[in-house]
Motif scaffolding. Structure first.
Motif, PDB file in Angstrom:
ATOM      1  N   VAL A 301      13.789  -1.965  13.614  1.00 11.90           N
ATOM      2  CA  VAL A 301      13.632  -2.211  12.178  1.00 11.90           C
ATOM      3  C   VAL A 301      12.444  -3.144  11.967  1.00 11.90           C
ATOM      4  N   GLY A 302      11.530  -2.748  11.103  1.00 11.35           N
ATOM      5  CA  GLY A 302      10.334  -3.550  10.879  1.00 11.35           C
ATOM      6  C   GLY A 302      10.618  -4.860  10.184  1.00 11.35           C
ATOM      7  N   ARG A 303      11.644  -4.892   9.333  1.00 12.75           N
ATOM      8  CA  ARG A 303      11.998  -6.104   8.595  1.00 12.75           C
ATOM      9  C   ARG A 303      13.154  -6.784   9.325  1.00 12.75           C
ATOM     10  N   LEU A 304      12.937  -8.006   9.792  1.00  8.69           N
ATOM     11  CA  LEU A 304      13.991  -8.729  10.497  1.00  8.69           C
ATOM     12  C   LEU A 304      15.024  -9.255   9.503  1.00  8.69           C
ATOM     13  N   LEU A 305      16.198  -9.540  10.014  1.00 10.09           N
ATOM     14  CA  LEU A 305      17.301 -10.001   9.172  1.00 10.09           C
ATOM     15  C   LEU A 305      17.057 -11.418   8.672  1.00 10.09           C
ATOM     16  N   GLY A 306      17.593 -11.712   7.474  1.00 11.33           N
ATOM     17  CA  GLY A 306      17.515 -13.053   6.927  1.00 11.33           C
ATOM     18  C   GLY A 306      16.098 -13.577   6.898  1.00 11.33           C
ATOM     19  N   ASP A 307      15.924 -14.790   7.404  1.00 15.05           N
ATOM     20  CA  ASP A 307      14.593 -15.398   7.489  1.00 15.05           C
ATOM     21  C   ASP A 307      14.095 -15.465   8.928  1.00 15.05           C
ATOM     22  N   LEU A 308      14.674 -14.667   9.803  1.00 14.91           N
ATOM     23  CA  LEU A 308      14.265 -14.675  11.204  1.00 14.91           C
ATOM     24  C   LEU A 308      12.834 -14.176  11.336  1.00 14.91           C
ATOM     25  N   ASP A 309      12.072 -14.797  12.222  1.00 14.19           N
ATOM     26  CA  ASP A 309      10.699 -14.344  12.454  1.00 14.19           C
ATOM     27  C   ASP A 309      10.409 -14.087  13.931  1.00 14.19           C
TER      28      ASP A 309
END
Length: 430
Positions: A301-309
């Protein structure tokens, strides 16, 4: 329910399941009748499934007021709904008029809950709003939907059918919440959900999940990211797997550094056998790129969960007795719930969650996201089916567990202890 259970039929079933448990050899698999006997199954429903906390889903499945899902377990249908004040609640899916089901199995969204039989209407908080032609002398305040105990743990939802649920989940929640919250399930959405009915007893499904002894030869997709030495002590590593284990140790140390930098807990907490809400949680590295459940370990998934980077956060795995295992990764979460249907049929529900703003076809592909666990589940279903056939055979004799099956033994010991504890207590909750 109570009258039925305290009578002779329940007493006989209770004696039977305890007799079978008395014949259990410690450190061995269970006697065959505990996987096949309908009376044993009925006793488990009474003594375990109607009294313990059960994983039922996540807050991501009810993101907006009026969103709901229902599930059937232990002869009961339960409705989980987010009310107009944003609170997630659970109720028995039974109209207070003449008992009709309010909603069909599955997910949906409503303004009010309207019974399709006689149009009794309930608010999302369960209160009765409208009942055609009901006598004014009847107090409608006493006719709201019957609540079911529900607890949220970092976005994971657990229900108990017991009239007075034990408080053990609340104690455990304090230990595991910080592992779960960085993944922000309250800011996730359901990307996919797959139901699979396995042709085996629910305990065989759970036992199969509690070991990876079978993984090397049985799960070619999963072992691309599961290290082949998982679950083995240092002195048990065969020479042929030494390089794999060295790679695991390096990945483990790297994951610890990343978690320390982010202030994320990762150490093992394991109390599977000796408490009512048995559990295990740990953040562990993934093989390959170390990011996700893909063939090469790279993110799905290109967008990580929450504010994870940081995508290289391995898998945070939570096991809870009697019916769940959950993997939380940086890019997605996959949950598994187990529901017994009969002595030899079990529903396994798998649900994949991604960031609420992730776009299908842009940030993720559903087929790719679910591929490894869909294949693994089908493989496990075959293992469970063959084991059910074997434990039903007159030739079956319980065999010994090895060290790699330690968590299976923990599950069996938990099952034994909980059945005995509830049988000794007598009766059942309504």
């Amino acid at each position: 329910m109570t009258d039925q259970l305290v009578g002779e039929p329940f007493a006989g079933r209770r004696t039977r399941i305890l007799d079978h448990l008395d014949r259990r050899t410690p450190g061995h698999s269970l006697p065959g009748a505990l996987y096949t006997d309908p009376d044993v199954f009925a006793s488990e429903v009474d003594l375990l499934w109607r009294r313990r906390w059960l994983f039922v889903g996540t807050v991501a499945e009810v993101p907006e007021p009026g969103d709901y899902f229902s599930f059937d377990v232990a002869g009961s249908s339960v409705l989980v709904i987010r009310d107009d004040d944003e609170q997630v609640r659970a109720f028995h899916n039974v109209c207070r008029h003449r008992g009709s089901r309010l909603v069909a199995p599955g997910h949906g969204s409503v303004g009010n809950l309207v019974c399709g039989y006689h149009s009794w209407t309930y608010a999302t908080d369960g209160s009765l709003r409208y009942a055609p032609q009901l006598s004014p002398a009847i107090d409608t305040a006493c006719l709201g939907l019957r609540p079911v105990a529900l607890r949220e743990v970092g976005g994971l939802l657990y229900c108990s059918l017991a009239a007075e649920p034990d408080g053990d989940l609340d104690v455990v929640a304090e230990q595991v919440r910080d592992y779960i919250t960085p993944h922000r399930l309250d800011r996730a959405k359901v990307a996919a959900q797959v139901d699979l009915v396995e042709e085996g007893n629910w305990k065989l499904v759970m036992e199969n999940n509690r070991e990876c002894y079978h993984c090397e030869g049985g799960h070619p997709e999963l072992i691309c990211t599961f290290f082949p030495t998982w679950g083995l002590r240092e002195d048990q590593i065969p020479d042929r797997l030494r390089a794999d284990h060295d790679r695991y140790l390096f990945a483990e140390a790297d994951l610890a550094r990343r978690c320390d930098a982010l202030g994320m807990p990762y150490a093992l907490i394991e109390e599977l056998a000796d408490r009512p809400f048995g559990f295990r949680i740990q953040r562990e590295p993934l093989d390959g790129a170390g990011e996700s459940f893909s063939i090469d370990g790279s993110r799905l998934v290109g967008r990580l969960l929450g504010d994870l980077d940081d995508p290289q956060l391995g898998r945070c795995t939570l096991h809870t007795q009697p019916n769940a295992w959950i993997h939380l990764l940086a890019d997605h979460v996959v949950t598994f719930s187990v529901t017994p249907l009969s002595p030899d049929r079990t529903l396994v529900r798998s649900t994949w969650l991604v960031h609420e703003d992730a776009v299908e076809g842009v940030d993720y592909d559903v087929e790719a996201l679910t591929a490894v666990w869909r294949a693994t589940n089908e493989q496990d279903a075959e293992f469970v089916r063959n084991t059910q056939l074997g434990v039903s055979d007159p030739a079956y004799v319980p065999g010994p567990y090895n060290e790699a099956e330690r968590q299976v033994d923990d599950f069996v010991r938990w099952y034994d202890a909980q059945i005995r504890s509830e049988a000794q207590r007598g009766g059942a909750d309504d």
